[in-house]
Motif scaffolding. Structure first.
Motif, mmCIF file in Angstrom:
data_model
loop_
_atom_site.group_PDB
_atom_site.id
_atom_site.type_symbol
_atom_site.label_atom_id
_atom_site.label_comp_id
_atom_site.label_asym_id
_atom_site.label_seq_id
_atom_site.Cartn_x
_atom_site.Cartn_y
_atom_site.Cartn_z
ATOM 1 N N LYS A 136 0.804 -1.225 0.000
ATOM 2 C CA LYS A 136 0.000 0.000 0.000
ATOM 3 C C LYS A 136 0.833 1.269 0.000
ATOM 4 N N GLU A 148 -7.286 2.607 -12.288
ATOM 5 C CA GLU A 148 -7.524 1.564 -11.286
ATOM 6 C C GLU A 148 -8.560 1.987 -10.256
ATOM 7 N N PHE A 149 -8.565 3.266 -9.881
ATOM 8 C CA PHE A 149 -9.463 3.732 -8.826
ATOM 9 C C PHE A 149 -10.584 4.619 -9.362
ATOM 10 N N LYS A 183 -0.007 5.098 -3.184
ATOM 11 C CA LYS A 183 -1.155 4.256 -3.487
ATOM 12 C C LYS A 183 -2.219 4.316 -2.401
ATOM 13 N N CYS A 184 -1.817 4.299 -1.134
ATOM 14 C CA CYS A 184 -2.809 4.329 -0.056
ATOM 15 C C CYS A 184 -3.563 5.654 -0.029
ATOM 16 N N GLU A 187 -6.123 5.522 -2.827
ATOM 17 C CA GLU A 187 -7.231 4.644 -2.440
ATOM 18 C C GLU A 187 -8.161 5.333 -1.452
ATOM 19 N N GLU A 188 -7.619 6.063 -0.495
ATOM 20 C CA GLU A 188 -8.454 6.806 0.450
ATOM 21 C C GLU A 188 -9.274 7.876 -0.267
ATOM 22 N N ILE A 191 -12.178 6.099 -2.078
ATOM 23 C CA ILE A 191 -13.235 5.674 -1.144
ATOM 24 C C ILE A 191 -14.042 6.872 -0.677
ATOM 25 N N ALA A 197 -15.518 1.106 -0.016
ATOM 26 C CA ALA A 197 -14.748 0.206 -0.859
ATOM 27 C C ALA A 197 -15.655 -0.732 -1.647
ATOM 28 N N GLU A 201 -15.785 -1.119 -5.668
ATOM 29 C CA GLU A 201 -15.627 -2.400 -6.351
ATOM 30 C C GLU A 201 -16.821 -2.701 -7.251
#
Length: 274
Positions: A136, A148-149, A183-184, A187-188, A191, A197, A201
């Motif tokens: 991460k 990706e996100f 990356k983390c 991702e946050e 979200i 999450a 997805e």
């Protein structure tokens, strides 16, 4: 004799005047000429000073490219001499050192630490001992983060605040640089935008299904066009041959001619017999 002397004196005066005009050392410059010389000298100095400025940084060709690179652990080659590149992420490139009671607390081990690369570059409270370069805490490119996100440019640059990044030379291109994000943190941010999450997805699976559906429809369309093209090329177009039976001839007494009709398509032909 007196006239000859005057002629010789006049000729010598003219020759001396011409010699004085041809010799630039004996000539006195006027004020206008001096001002023009000063302006030209100032312009030449300005042009010479402008040529000294280099629009591009000087690259030391004597240094080895392999020695100037090191593995970051996140899939990219980073420069060891960071001070040669100007930071474009507006994040301090020099490592910050915290002493005393001002030391930050690591989010993983909950212990204070004095310095950290992630805190310096990305303002993320993780000490170097807890850093996960393969997971991460790895760095991803801007394009990968968006794909990706499921993020857009304003998601990374504007709301609620711009994510910190660092710029590195692109190993896949000769010119240009690439922006690397943590990356983390990406991702946050994803979200926070999509809600959870699970919703992220679900949206990712929905877009993947739409992409697969569009690809399948395109393949079916291309296959149908190919089948149609093959059938049209394989089918031979033969010209129609009329068949006139002997009993189809009809004689017209008024016009004095004969008419016969094709038995398959009904085409009629009028002719005369000699």
């Amino acid at each position: 004799f007196r006239c000859c002397c005057r002629f010789v004196e006049g000729f010598s005066w003219i020759s001396n005047t011409m010699e004085a005009d041809e010799d630039p050392t004996n000539r006195t410059l006027s004020g206008r000429e001096k001002d023009r010389i000063d302006r030209n000298r100032a312009k030449a100095k300005a042009l010479r000073a402008a040529r000294v400025i280099r629009p591009y940084p000087v690259v030391d060709k004597s240094s080895n490219f392999a020695d100037a690179k090191k593995d970051s652990g996140g899939g990219y080659l980073l420069d060891e001499n960071e001070e040669r590149e100007a930071p474009a992420s507006r994040v301090a490139e020099d490592p910050l050192l915290y002493l005393g009671d001002d030391q930050p607390i690591c989010k993983e081990c909950c212990t204070p630490f004095a310095e950290s690369q992630l805190l310096t570059h990305f303002r993320y409270n993780i000490c170097d001992n807890c850093r996960d370069n393969e997971g991460k805490h790895s760095m991803i490119a801007r394009t990968t983060a968006k794909e990706e996100f499921l993020l857009k440019d304003h998601d990374l640059d504007e709301r609620p605040s711009a994510l910190p990044f660092i710029e590195r030379r692109n190993p896949h291109a000769r010119f240009g640089s690439m922006k690397l994000y943590l990356k983390c943190q990406v991702e946050e941010r994803a979200i926070a935008i999509w809600g959870s999450a699970e919703d992220l997805e679900k949206e990712r699976e929905g877009r993947l299904a739409q992409r697969v559906d569009r690809k399948q429809k395109k393949q079916e369309k291309d296959l149908k066009a190919l089948r149609k093209s093959v059938l049209s090329k394989g089918k031979e177009r033969r010209p129609h041959q009329h068949h006139y039976p002997p009993d189809s001839e009809v004689y017209d007494k008024d016009e004095d001619n004969y008419t016969k009709t094709c038995a398959t398509c009904g085409h009629s032909v009028t002719f005369e017999k000699m």
